[in-house]
Design a protein around this motif. Structure first.
Motif, PDB file in Angstrom:
ATOM      1  N   SER A   1      -1.055   2.859  -9.105  1.00 17.96           N
ATOM      2  CA  SER A   1      -1.406   2.839  -7.681  1.00 17.96           C
ATOM      3  C   SER A   1      -2.367   3.966  -7.328  1.00 17.96           C
ATOM      4  CB  SER A   1      -0.142   2.943  -6.825  1.00 17.96           C
ATOM      5  OG  SER A   1       0.647   1.786  -6.934  1.00 17.96           O
TER       6      SER A   1
ATOM      7  N   THR B   1      -6.358   4.121  -5.374  1.00 22.28           N
ATOM      8  CA  THR B   1      -6.388   4.672  -4.024  1.00 22.28           C
ATOM      9  C   THR B   1      -7.812   5.065  -3.642  1.00 22.28           C
ATOM     10  OG1 THR B   1      -4.113   5.472  -4.227  1.00 22.28           O
ATOM     11  CG2 THR B   1      -5.481   6.485  -2.537  1.00 22.28           C
TER      12      THR B   1
ATOM     13  N   GLY C   1      -8.240  -2.202  -3.307  1.00 19.55           N
ATOM     14  CA  GLY C   1      -7.249  -1.192  -3.611  1.00 19.55           C
ATOM     15  C   GLY C   1      -6.484  -0.712  -2.391  1.00 19.55           C
ATOM     16  N   ILE C   2      -6.011   0.513  -2.463  1.00 18.65           N
ATOM     17  CA  ILE C   2      -5.141   1.110  -1.450  1.00 18.65           C
ATOM     18  C   ILE C   2      -5.989   2.056  -0.610  1.00 18.65           C
ATOM     19  CG2 ILE C   2      -3.067   2.512  -1.081  1.00 18.65           C
ATOM     20  CD1 ILE C   2      -2.285   1.545  -4.016  1.00 18.65           C
TER      21      ILE C   2
ATOM     22  N   HIS D   1      -1.827  -5.090  -4.485  1.00 18.59           N
ATOM     23  CA  HIS D   1      -2.659  -3.876  -4.468  1.00 18.59           C
ATOM     24  C   HIS D   1      -4.073  -4.149  -3.940  1.00 18.59           C
ATOM     25  CE1 HIS D   1       0.537  -1.829  -6.431  1.00 18.59           C
ATOM     26  NE2 HIS D   1      -0.177  -0.817  -6.869  1.00 18.59           N
TER      27      HIS D   1
ATOM     28  N   ARG E   1       0.860  -1.174   0.000  1.00 20.63           N
ATOM     29  CA  ARG E   1       0.000   0.000   0.000  1.00 20.63           C
ATOM     30  C   ARG E   1       0.897   1.225   0.000  1.00 20.63           C
ATOM     31  NH1 ARG E   1      -2.111  -4.262   0.191  1.00 20.63           N
ATOM     32  NH2 ARG E   1      -4.021  -4.838   1.237  1.00 20.63           N
ATOM     33  N   ARG E   2       0.485   2.325  -0.613  1.00 16.22           N
ATOM     34  CA  ARG E   2       1.333   3.485  -0.703  1.00 16.22           C
ATOM     35  C   ARG E   2       0.536   4.753  -0.421  1.00 16.22           C
ATOM     36  NH1 ARG E   2       2.047  -0.317  -4.357  1.00 16.22           N
ATOM     37  NH2 ARG E   2       4.124  -1.105  -4.742  1.00 16.22           N
TER      38      ARG E   2
ATOM     39  N   LEU F   1      -2.708  -5.755 -13.122  1.00 21.03           N
ATOM     40  CA  LEU F   1      -1.818  -4.600 -13.017  1.00 21.03           C
ATOM     41  C   LEU F   1      -0.890  -4.566 -14.236  1.00 21.03           C
ATOM     42  CD1 LEU F   1      -0.940  -5.132  -9.249  1.00 21.03           C
ATOM     43  CD2 LEU F   1      -2.350  -3.272 -10.160  1.00 21.03           C
TER      44      LEU F   1
END
Length: 392
Positions: free
Chosen positions: A230, A234, A247-248, A64, A3-4, A89
């Motif tokens: 990414s 989000t 997702g993130i 992700h 995760r970012r 992805l």
């Protein structure tokens, strides 16, 4: 799996604490709405044996948090697993290798959950042949067909399924990972065939691997198309998290405040030097710098090998949970897009002492994960409702 946080402030500045305060008052910090994480309570109210097993399997780690699984229950006594081709992805995983590792993790949890209910599993991979090398050519052929048989024996690792987390935080530099713990962890991944588990807590080997993780992360966040992959996934705040449950997911007061005031731009990748880029870079650098050990999985690189790697990987995570240590994939150096090639080569040199694979049968690093002790609670991550994954 990663995760970012991407934060882009207007003009590269900061936001006043007075703006954040109202949102902070109604937030539960980094945690997520209860409905979004209800899967981690187990199959509440489910009485069908197969649906109960799938309810455990959907907690599997996956890249992700795409949850790229389609589960077909239309054949009595059988569970057929396919890939959701909309949940891949193409930029960071152009060959679909990481997606299939996620399928392997799902399969392993499915088998454990069936065994816990007294059912054995006869797993056939690729009953209609493996998926093609290129994502653009993927179709609906099954990844696996699981036939239920009587007589399954419970696996002790099953007790960790709903407790398993992936701690994407800085680890405690004051707490080393012992060689004894590492060996106990690696033993849990042993499997027949060519797949091998390895690792190190040797300080002399840690620094080059930490540097590899940090340098390869800079390539991913510094390449606009891979960073945008990414950013598009989000989800910010309770409404978005509940709407997607994949997702993130970001639910901190700070990011919610930025979004509410139009200061979190998700239409473009933040350029190097911007506040958004620096925020992402600092998080990756912290993760890399605080790695107190590494584990890896190596083997061939056929489609069957990739699924097997996922099965072994989730067993490692379950054992890590039992042992009380954090385990977090640092997958950037293993990604197969062009800009990452030098780091892909370096990863194979550091782990295997040889160059990157040229053919499917060549030794391949399938997983590289950091180890360490989180400082604080690690929240569960959202999962889509069981019904959305089923063909019944």
């Amino acid at each position: 799996m990663q995760r970012r946080t991407f934060i882009r402030l207007a003009g590269g500045g900061t936001i006043a604490a007075a703006v954040i305060a109202p949102l902070a008052a109604c937030s539960s910090g980094p945690h997520y709405p209860a409905q979004a994480v209800e899967a981690w309570q187990g199959p509440v109210g489910e009485t069908d044996l197969r649906r109960r097993a799938v309810a455990y399997a959907i907690t599997a780690p996956n890249p992700h948090n795409l949850q790229p699984w389609v589960v077909d229950l239309r054949e009595e006594g059988v569970i057929t697993l396919r890939t959701d081709r909309e949940r891949v992805l193409p930029e960071t995983d152009p060959l679909g290798r990481q997606i299939l590792i996620g399928h392997g993790a799902f399969l392993e949890l499915l088998v454990l959950a069936l065994a816990q209910q007294g059912m054995a599993s006869e797993v056939t991979l690729w009953p209609q042949g493996p998926l093609p090398a290129q994502l653009s050519a993927w179709d609906d052929r099954p990844v696996a067909r699981v036939v239920l048989k009587a007589g399954g024996q419970a696996d002790p690792l099953f007790t960790q399924v709903l407790r398993r987390r992936t701690p994407k935080v800085d680890y405690d530099l004051a707490r080393p990972v012992s060689p004894e713990l590492l060996q106990a962890l690696l033993a849990s991944a042993s499997r027949p065939g060519h797949l091998q588990a390895g690792g190190t807590v040797d300080p002399a080997r840690l620094d080059p691997l930490r540097a590899l993780c940090w340098q390869s992360a800079q390539v991913e966040i510094g390449t606009p198309r891979t960073m945008m992959e990414s950013i598009r996934l989000t989800r910010v705040g309770p409404s978005e998290i509940l709407a997607h449950r994949d997702g993130i997911s970001l639910n901190s007061p700070f990011v919610r405040a930025l979004t509410a005031f139009g200061m979190f731009d998700r239409t473009v990748a933040p350029p190097q030097g911007s506040a958004g880029y620096k925020a992402a870079a600092e998080r990756f650098e912290g993760h890399s710098r605080t790695a107190m050990g590494f584990v890896w999985l190596t083997g061939g690189n056929t489609r069957a090998d990739q699924v097997a790697a996922g099965r072994a990987y989730v067993r490692l995570q379950l054992k890590a949970t039992e042992l009380g240590v954090g385990m977090h994939p640092m997958s950037q150096a293993l990604q197969e897009f062009a800009e990452m090639a030098p780091h892909y080569e370096r990863a194979h040199q550091l782990v295997l002492g040889r160059g990157a694979p040229k053919e499917a049968g060549d030794p391949t690093v399938q997983m590289l994960c950091r180890l360490g002790y989180p400082q604080g609670e690690v929240p569960a991550t959202p999962r889509r409702p069981l019904a959305r994954l089923l063909q019944a």
